[in-house]
Design a protein around this motif. Structure first.
Motif, PDB file in Angstrom:
ATOM      1  N   HIS A   5      -8.348   4.874   4.449  1.00  0.00           N
ATOM      2  CA  HIS A   5      -9.521   5.579   4.975  1.00  0.00           C
ATOM      3  C   HIS A   5     -10.064   4.856   6.213  1.00  0.00           C
ATOM      4  CE1 HIS A   5     -13.165   7.977   4.979  1.00  0.00           C
ATOM      5  NE2 HIS A   5     -13.875   6.861   4.971  1.00  0.00           N
ATOM      6  N   GLU A   6     -10.160   3.528   6.134  1.00  0.00           N
ATOM      7  CA  GLU A   6     -10.668   2.752   7.268  1.00  0.00           C
ATOM      8  C   GLU A   6      -9.738   2.853   8.474  1.00  0.00           C
ATOM      9  OE1 GLU A   6     -11.179  -1.147   5.607  1.00  0.00           O
ATOM     10  OE2 GLU A   6     -12.939  -0.524   4.445  1.00  0.00           O
ATOM     11  N   ARG A   7      -8.409   2.802   8.242  1.00  0.00           N
ATOM     12  CA  ARG A   7      -7.461   2.936   9.356  1.00  0.00           C
ATOM     13  C   ARG A   7      -7.582   4.314  10.004  1.00  0.00           C
ATOM     14  NH1 ARG A   7      -3.975   0.253   5.821  1.00  0.00           N
ATOM     15  NH2 ARG A   7      -2.921   2.193   5.268  1.00  0.00           N
ATOM     16  N   ARG A   8      -7.755   5.337   9.186  1.00  0.00           N
ATOM     17  CA  ARG A   8      -7.895   6.687   9.739  1.00  0.00           C
ATOM     18  C   ARG A   8      -9.177   6.833  10.539  1.00  0.00           C
ATOM     19  NH1 ARG A   8      -5.562  10.276   4.704  1.00  0.00           N
ATOM     20  NH2 ARG A   8      -3.367   9.963   5.230  1.00  0.00           N
TER      21      ARG A   8
ATOM     22  N   ALA B 212      -3.270  -1.266  -9.977  1.00  0.00           N
ATOM     23  CA  ALA B 212      -4.673  -1.659 -10.127  1.00  0.00           C
ATOM     24  C   ALA B 212      -5.370  -1.717  -8.763  1.00  0.00           C
ATOM     25  CB  ALA B 212      -4.778  -3.022 -10.815  1.00  0.00           C
ATOM     26  N   PHE B 213      -4.574  -1.812  -7.696  1.00  0.00           N
ATOM     27  CA  PHE B 213      -5.120  -1.914  -6.339  1.00  0.00           C
ATOM     28  C   PHE B 213      -5.146  -0.579  -5.610  1.00  0.00           C
ATOM     29  CE2 PHE B 213      -3.176  -6.031  -7.397  1.00  0.00           C
ATOM     30  CZ  PHE B 213      -4.337  -6.793  -7.425  1.00  0.00           C
ATOM     31  N   LEU B 214      -4.914   0.529  -6.328  1.00  0.00           N
ATOM     32  CA  LEU B 214      -4.931   1.853  -5.697  1.00  0.00           C
ATOM     33  C   LEU B 214      -6.252   2.131  -4.990  1.00  0.00           C
ATOM     34  CD1 LEU B 214      -3.644   4.594  -5.076  1.00  0.00           C
ATOM     35  CD2 LEU B 214      -4.391   5.363  -7.341  1.00  0.00           C
ATOM     36  N   PRO B 215      -7.412   1.901  -5.606  1.00  0.00           N
ATOM     37  CA  PRO B 215      -8.667   2.170  -4.890  1.00  0.00           C
ATOM     38  C   PRO B 215      -8.793   1.353  -3.596  1.00  0.00           C
ATOM     39  CG  PRO B 215      -9.097   1.923  -7.231  1.00  0.00           C
ATOM     40  CD  PRO B 215      -7.666   1.511  -7.006  1.00  0.00           C
TER      41      PRO B 215
ATOM     42  N   ALA C 153      -6.292   0.223  -1.745  1.00  0.00           N
ATOM     43  CA  ALA C 153      -5.317   0.776  -0.795  1.00  0.00           C
ATOM     44  C   ALA C 153      -5.862   2.060  -0.173  1.00  0.00           C
ATOM     45  CB  ALA C 153      -3.986   1.037  -1.499  1.00  0.00           C
ATOM     46  N   GLN C 154      -6.494   2.892  -0.991  1.00  0.00           N
ATOM     47  CA  GLN C 154      -7.084   4.127  -0.465  1.00  0.00           C
ATOM     48  C   GLN C 154      -8.208   3.813   0.520  1.00  0.00           C
ATOM     49  OE1 GLN C 154      -7.962   5.761  -4.332  1.00  0.00           O
ATOM     50  NE2 GLN C 154      -6.278   7.251  -4.171  1.00  0.00           N
ATOM     51  N   GLN C 155      -8.986   2.783   0.240  1.00  0.00           N
ATOM     52  CA  GLN C 155     -10.068   2.378   1.144  1.00  0.00           C
ATOM     53  C   GLN C 155      -9.504   1.894   2.474  1.00  0.00           C
ATOM     54  OE1 GLN C 155     -13.351   2.762   0.881  1.00  0.00           O
ATOM     55  NE2 GLN C 155     -13.649   1.828   2.877  1.00  0.00           N
ATOM     56  N   ARG C 156      -8.444   1.071   2.428  1.00  0.00           N
ATOM     57  CA  ARG C 156      -7.825   0.590   3.675  1.00  0.00           C
ATOM     58  C   ARG C 156      -7.272   1.751   4.491  1.00  0.00           C
ATOM     59  NH1 ARG C 156      -6.590  -3.742   0.259  1.00  0.00           N
ATOM     60  NH2 ARG C 156      -4.643  -2.800  -0.469  1.00  0.00           N
TER      61      ARG C 156
ATOM     62  N   ASP D 206       0.838  -1.201   0.000  1.00  0.00           N
ATOM     63  CA  ASP D 206       0.000   0.000   0.000  1.00  0.00           C
ATOM     64  C   ASP D 206       0.875   1.254   0.000  1.00  0.00           C
ATOM     65  OD1 ASP D 206      -2.298  -1.523  -0.019  1.00  0.00           O
ATOM     66  OD2 ASP D 206      -2.935  -0.973   2.021  1.00  0.00           O
ATOM     67  N   ARG D 207       1.883   1.295   0.851  1.00  0.00           N
ATOM     68  CA  ARG D 207       2.777   2.458   0.882  1.00  0.00           C
ATOM     69  C   ARG D 207       3.474   2.631  -0.458  1.00  0.00           C
ATOM     70  NH1 ARG D 207       6.665   3.790   5.015  1.00  0.00           N
ATOM     71  NH2 ARG D 207       6.489   5.779   3.961  1.00  0.00           N
ATOM     72  N   TRP D 208       3.875   1.515  -1.078  1.00  0.00           N
ATOM     73  CA  TRP D 208       4.532   1.583  -2.385  1.00  0.00           C
ATOM     74  C   TRP D 208       3.568   2.128  -3.446  1.00  0.00           C
ATOM     75  CZ3 TRP D 208       8.709   2.270  -4.857  1.00  0.00           C
ATOM     76  CH2 TRP D 208       8.806   1.956  -6.218  1.00  0.00           C
ATOM     77  N   ILE D 209       2.335   1.663  -3.415  1.00  0.00           N
ATOM     78  CA  ILE D 209       1.325   2.129  -4.366  1.00  0.00           C
ATOM     79  C   ILE D 209       1.134   3.641  -4.223  1.00  0.00           C
ATOM     80  CG2 ILE D 209      -1.150   2.067  -4.906  1.00  0.00           C
ATOM     81  CD1 ILE D 209      -1.030  -0.977  -4.193  1.00  0.00           C
ATOM     82  N   PHE D 210       1.036   4.128  -2.984  1.00  0.00           N
ATOM     83  CA  PHE D 210       0.881   5.567  -2.767  1.00  0.00           C
ATOM     84  C   PHE D 210       2.109   6.326  -3.259  1.00  0.00           C
ATOM     85  CE2 PHE D 210      -1.982   4.279   0.945  1.00  0.00           C
ATOM     86  CZ  PHE D 210      -3.125   4.356   0.171  1.00  0.00           C
ATOM     87  N   HIS D 211       3.296   5.765  -3.020  1.00  0.00           N
ATOM     88  CA  HIS D 211       4.530   6.408  -3.492  1.00  0.00           C
ATOM     89  C   HIS D 211       4.522   6.508  -5.018  1.00  0.00           C
ATOM     90  CE1 HIS D 211       8.760   7.538  -3.727  1.00  0.00           C
ATOM     91  NE2 HIS D 211       8.893   6.607  -4.654  1.00  0.00           N
ATOM     92  N   LEU D 212       4.215   5.405  -5.680  1.00  0.00           N
ATOM     93  CA  LEU D 212       4.165   5.430  -7.148  1.00  0.00           C
ATOM     94  C   LEU D 212       3.158   6.447  -7.658  1.00  0.00           C
ATOM     95  CD1 LEU D 212       4.268   1.714  -8.359  1.00  0.00           C
ATOM     96  CD2 LEU D 212       5.961   3.492  -8.783  1.00  0.00           C
ATOM     97  N   ASN D 213       1.990   6.437  -7.075  1.00  0.00           N
ATOM     98  CA  ASN D 213       0.922   7.329  -7.508  1.00  0.00           C
ATOM     99  C   ASN D 213       1.311   8.795  -7.334  1.00  0.00           C
ATOM    100  OD1 ASN D 213      -1.840   7.717  -8.440  1.00  0.00           O
ATOM    101  ND2 ASN D 213      -2.243   8.446  -6.369  1.00  0.00           N
ATOM    102  N   GLU D 214       1.976   9.120  -6.229  1.00  0.00           N
ATOM    103  CA  GLU D 214       2.316  10.513  -5.935  1.00  0.00           C
ATOM    104  C   GLU D 214       3.606  10.976  -6.606  1.00  0.00           C
ATOM    105  OE1 GLU D 214       2.334  10.949  -1.683  1.00  0.00           O
ATOM    106  OE2 GLU D 214       0.338  10.073  -1.529  1.00  0.00           O
ATOM    107  N   LYS D 215       4.634  10.147  -6.586  1.00  0.00           N
ATOM    108  CA  LYS D 215       5.954  10.576  -7.049  1.00  0.00           C
ATOM    109  C   LYS D 215       6.277  10.171  -8.481  1.00  0.00           C
ATOM    110  CE  LYS D 215       7.050  12.299  -3.062  1.00  0.00           C
ATOM    111  NZ  LYS D 215       7.253  13.705  -2.843  1.00  0.00           N
TER     112      LYS D 215
END
Length: 104
Positions: free
Chosen positions: A94-97, A84-87, A89-92, A65-74
């Motif tokens: 959101h749930e943790r927050r 393909a699992f970005l949505p 990862a974003q849901q997880r 998940d952290r890697w996916i966010f890094h790729l998406n942002e940087k």
């Protein structure tokens, strides 16, 4: 039968894409420790950016998940199967927050 460490490493590397370097070690508790580092991004001390997560509590998913966010942002426009699992990862995230906010 569970997959070997090298098999898990190969699968994670394939999912993470060409900008990633994946390493799986054994922690002191004999659980897998997942480390995904970026081959291009540098952080303090000229070290590679990386996500490091122990195997407990699904360390693979947390590191990926952290890697996916890094790729998406940087690295917008980068190609990697894991994107393909970005949505999800974003849901997880959101749930943790939400859980964190409820515990205040």
């Amino acid at each position: 039968m569970t997959a070997s460490r090298s098999a898990r490493e190969k699968k994670a590397a394939a999912e993470a894409g060409p900008l990633a370097r994946v390493k799986i070690d054994l922690g002191a508790d004999q659980q897998f420790v997942y480390k995904i580092s970026c081959t291009t991004c540098r952080v303090k001390g000229n070290r590679s950016w990386s996500a490091y997560r122990p195997g407990a509590d699904n360390g693979f998913m947390a590191a990926m998940d952290r890697w996916i966010f890094h790729l998406n942002e940087k690295h917008p426009g980068a190609e990697a199967p894991c994107l393909a699992f970005l949505p999800a990862a974003q849901q997880r995230l959101h749930e943790r927050r939400e859980l964190s906010d409820d515990g205040r």
